[in-house]
Every structure is written in structure tokens, then in C-alpha cells.
Design an enzyme around this catalytic site. Structure first.
Site, short mmCIF file in Angstrom:
data_model
loop_
_atom_site.label_atom_id
_atom_site.label_comp_id
_atom_site.label_asym_id
_atom_site.label_seq_id
_atom_site.Cartn_x
_atom_site.Cartn_y
_atom_site.Cartn_z
CB CYS A 194 -1.26 -0.14 1.10
SG CYS A 194 -1.82 -1.24 1.39
N GLY A 213 -0.94 0.09 -5.03
CA GLY A 213 -2.53 0.13 -4.63
C GLY A 213 -2.92 0.10 -5.54
CG ASN A 251 3.01 0.29 2.96
OD1 ASN A 251 3.96 0.95 3.20
ND2 ASN A 251 2.35 -0.78 3.06
N GLY A 252 1.89 -1.77 5.37
CA GLY A 252 2.44 -2.75 5.80
C GLY A 252 1.96 -4.73 6.54
CE1 TYR A 309 7.62 -6.63 -10.26
CE2 TYR A 309 6.83 -6.56 -7.59
CZ TYR A 309 6.16 -7.06 -8.86
OH TYR A 309 5.31 -7.00 -9.62
#
Ligand code: SF4
Length: 472
Positions: A12, A38, A112-113, A252
Site C-alpha cells: 500500500c 495499490g 502500510n505494512g 521491484y
């Protein structure tokens, strides 16, 4: 970058701004820059100093917001979020920031996570009377804050965050304060910037560039920032642990124009390509091509180091829409064809070096190799700019379970055979560490490499829930 069809889902992205009258509009642009993190949903919560105003929805940033909605969200501060697609848990109620209204003060949270002790904490909270609406980690954080016996609010938040284990870059917004925090290992990126007198926070620095903000620094592991109209107060909620920035951000996930912990992602990827070229010194080929978009930088690095010309052998069709929602094998297959096309004039009759960032299940690599061969490539040599992925990620990247990771059960030769390549080479762990140009060793930390090495930087609880089994 073929996240949606290779089984390597992104995580995210979070964005926040304090002290600007156009906070909703700037958040919208910030989310645009973070869209690659996202695509399932997006949201903004704004404060005008008296109340919180949410705008959110499912879909891409452009689908969710329009001028009218943004104009209605007036205020001097906002937090915002883009959410990644998950196997379950879809629906507007899961789109962040989550907003909790309460007589003691409403708050919004964006995260996020993935927490590795969320279930553990949840059971504890349920035993003391908490009722949960979702499987989201984020809700656990809110209950911990509300239940904390500490006072005032800042101490409650610090106390709650000190109990969390795993990955989180998060933001909390109340009507008169923005709280920003990064987990004690620094697993997920989070940077602080300024736009004039306004403070800006984002998962990636590319969001600053888009709105013309200036990068100030990365938020440190274990650090918590309290931003109000009186300025910024820097504190810590826990001592920093072994630093473990996710190596896959460099490989990536992140955008090439972002800098993470001071390292530019494009340059790191180029070095990955160079390292790989050194590791396969002497390979004979006519042309180097990268799988768009994430592997173009590393393909350039490979070409520079090897002396083999770089060419655009694969083109990504950018306007095919959200084909990742197609669930069947046949439709997925068509999805790949719609997204990528070989340039026949480049590959026909050539010995092609195809640079890609990772192999998860192997199905995407097999399709691309086949596509190149059908276009007339004489040989396809697959070069992967990360080591074999043998372990699942517990920190917010949906790398699926071990069983779905082809490298967890197949040798490199077996994978080469499965994807139909003439040769297959993975970058070594040492090569990858050199390429990221960050200090790293098992004792001191520096990077998380757990999906390659199995050495997780945090404790993993028996009931840790994998990211693909729940929300972001
Ligand atoms: S396990 Fe892999 S994907 Fe997950 S945080 Fe660590 S390096 Fe990143």
C-alpha cells in the site's frame, strides 16, 4: 511490472500533508504518484480543525476522486492511502484511511505494512471486551490506542505502537494533529518533506516530486512525529531495532525515481543489472531486453556492463485497463498478451537476454519466454535481478505461501526447464546487497532479505497471518 498476474502483489502507499489549504487536492496528486503501490481502493481524510471529512472509494485514484468531491473536502491537513488488491477483504469498508468516530475524539488511520503479532494482540483485546469489525491490523492499532491507560493522547499512541511487531509505516489524523510513525526495523519506506511551510509525508519520494515538495529526510525506525499547528515534535515510541529495509522495494515495488533511505531506486536497479552481468561474465547474446517496467533499469545496467546492446524487445500496453480482475487461467493468459507485446524486429533470430526482477510461481516468466520464442527469438537467457524467492513475506508483500513459490521446491535447473528458457541465472544475495549500496550484515542488519534467506528480522508468531489472507 506485472504484479497482478505473477502473484507478487504490491503493498500500500500512504501520503499525508499538514498546513496547506489545498490538502485534499495535494493528497490526490500524492496518491497518483503512489498508484503503483495499490490499485484496489483509495481514500483521503481531511481535517479543517473541527471535524474529519473522508472521501474514499474502490478503484484507481482517478476513479475515486473528482473535482467536486475534492472541493467539498476542505481543510488544512489530510492523510491518504492507496490499497493493494487482495484475495479477500474487498469492499469499501476496507479502503483506508479508516475513520473511527468517538465521543472522546475521532481519528483516521492509514497504514502500510503487516503486523506479525496482530492476532496475538487481537485475542488479548477481545478477552478484555473489544469487538472487531474486520480482519485488519489497522483496527488493532485503534483499539490499542483507545484502551491504553496512558495519558495524554500522545502517550497513548506511543504505548500502542510500542506493542506492535512487524512492518508499519502509518499515519493518524485527529482534528488537530497528524501522527507519523515507522516500525522499529524500518521495514517499509516513509519519508518526510516540506512544501513551503507545510509538512508532507509519503511512502515514496516520487510523491514529493509530483507536488513540488522538497525531501527533508526519511522517518527513522522507531520514530514518531507529532505534527500540529505549532510545528513538528520528534519522539520515539520504541528503541530502533536491527534496520531491515525491504530489499524488494529496490528490486521491484518502488518507482525508479524514488529514493529510499537515501538510495535511488533506478540506480540500485542498474547496479543489480551490472552485478548480474559480472556474475554471468562471458554470456554470448545479441540483445538485452527488460520486462517492463520494473526491469528496464536493470536491463540497461546489464547491457552497459556486458557490452551487449540494449533494446526494447518487450512493450507494455499501458491502456488495457484492469485486466487483473480476470480470474480464470484462460483470461489471465489473455491478460498477459494484452499487457505485453514482443517487438519482432528486435528479437527475431536473436539470442536474447531477458532481464526480469523476480520469479514467484514461474507462470509469468514461462509466458514471456514463450512470447519471445514465438516472435522468433533464437535463444532466451533469463536473468533475474534478485535471488530465488524461497520464503513467504510476513511484512505486507503478498508473495503467497511457500508452496506457491516455485523456488521453494524446485532447483534452478528445474525452474529453467519449467519456464522454457535456454539459461536461467539469479543474482546472488551478495550481488544484491552490493547493488543496493547499503551497509548490510546479519548482525547489524540494513536490509530485509527474508524471502531469499529465511532470516526474518522480527519474531514470527505461530498465528501470524499472511498479507494475502487479509488487508494491506
Ligand atoms: S520478506 Fe522479502 S518482500 Fe518481505 S519485507 Fe523482507 S525482503 Fe521485503
Amino acid at each position: 511490472m506485472l504484479t497482478e498476474i505473477r502473484g507478487l502483489n504490491e503493498e500500500c502507499g500512504v501520503f499525508g500533508i499538514w498546513g496547506h489549504t489545498d490538502s485534499a487536492q495535494l493528497s490526490y496528486y500524492g496518491l497518483h504518484a503512489l498508484q503503483h503501490r495499490g490499485q484496489e481502493g483509495a481514500g483521503i481524510v481531511v481535517t479543517d480543525g473541527t471535524k474529519l471529512h473522508p472521501v474514499k472509494g474502490e478503484g484507481l485514484v482517478n476513479d475515486v476522486f473528482n473535482e467536486e468531491k475534492l472541493r467539498a473536502a476542505t481543510g488544512h491537513a489530510a492523510i491518504a492511502h492507496v490499497r493493494y488488491p487482495t484475495a479477500g477483504g474487498s469492499g469499501i469498508e476496507n479502503v483506508q484511511p479508516l475513520l473511527f468516530r468517538s465521543s472522546t475524539g475521532s481519528l483516521a488511520i492509514a497504514h502500510n505494512g503487516n503486523l506479525v503479532n496482530a492476532n496475538h494482540l487481537k485475542q488479548h483485546l477481545e478477552r478484555s471486551g473489544s469487538i472487531f469489525n474486520s480482519t485488519s491490523d489497522t483496527e488493532v492499532v485503534i483499539h490499542l490506542i483507545k484502551k491504553s491507560s496512558y495519558s495524554p493522547f500522545r502517550e497513548k499512541v506511543k504505548n500502542a505502537l510500542s506493542l506492535l511487531k512487524g512492518a508499519f509505516s502509518l499515519m493518524i489524523l485527529t482534528k488537530d494533529m497528524m501522527v507519523v510513525a515507522r516500525d522499529r526495523n524500518g521495514l517499509r519506506p516513509l519519508a518526510l518533506g516540506k512544501l513551503g511551510d507545510a509538512y508532507v509525508v509519503a511512502s515514496e519520494t516520487c510523491a514529493f516530486d509530483l507536488i513540488g515538495a522538497e525531501y527533508v529526510r526519511d522517518v527513522e525506525p522507531g520514530e514518531i512525529l507529532f505534527i500540529t499547528n505549532n510545528g513538528i515534535e520528534v519522539d520515539s515510541f520504541a528503541p530502533a531495532d536491527k534496520r531491515a529495509m525491504c530489499a524488494m522495494e529496490y528490486v521491484y515495488f518502488a518507482r525508479p525515481d524514488s529514493n529510499i533511505d537515501g538510495v535511488n531506486v533506478h540506480m540500485a536497479r542498474k547496479r543489480m543489472g551490472r552485478e548480474l552481468a559480472r556474475e554471468v561474465a562471458g554470456i554470448e547474446a545479441d540483445v538485452v531486453t527488460g520486462v517492463p517496467d520494473s526491469s528496464l533499469s536493470s536491463a540497461i545496467g546489464f547491457a552497459e556492463e556486458s557490452g551487449i546492446p540494449y533494446e526494447l524487445g518487450l512493450i507494455k500496453n499501458r491502456y488495457v485497463g484492469r485486466t487483473f480482475i480476470q480470474p480464470t487461467q484462460e483470461l489471465r493468459e489473455r491478460g498477459v498478451k494484452m499487457k505485453l507485446s514482443p517487438v519482432v524486429q528486435v528479437v527475431k533470430g536473436k539470442r536474447v537476454v531477458m532481464v526480469d526482477d523476480s520469479i514467484v510461481r514461474g507462470t509469468t516468466s514461462r509466458r514471456i519466454v514463450r512470447m519471445l520464442k514465438e516472435a522468433g527469438a533464437a535463444e532466451v537467457h533469463v536473468m533475474i535481478t534478485s535471488p530465488p524467492m524461497t520464503n513467504p513475506c510476513f511484512y505486507g508483500i503478498d508473495t503467497s505461501t511457500s508452496e506457491q513459490l516455485i523456488a521453494s521446491s524446485h532447483s534452478i535447473e528445474q525452474i529453467r526447464d519449467a519456464i522454457g528458457a535456454d539459461t536461467l541465472t539469479f543474482l546472488t544475495v551478495d550481488g544484491m546487497v552490493r547493488a543496493t549500496a547499503r551497509p548490510f550484515d546479519d548482525e547489524e542488519g540494513g536490509l530485509c532479505m527474508a524471502c531469499f534467506t529465511g532470516k526474518y528480522p522480527t519474531e514470527i508468531f505461530p498465528d501470524t497471518v499472511l498479507p494475502h489472507e487479509k488487508d494491506c
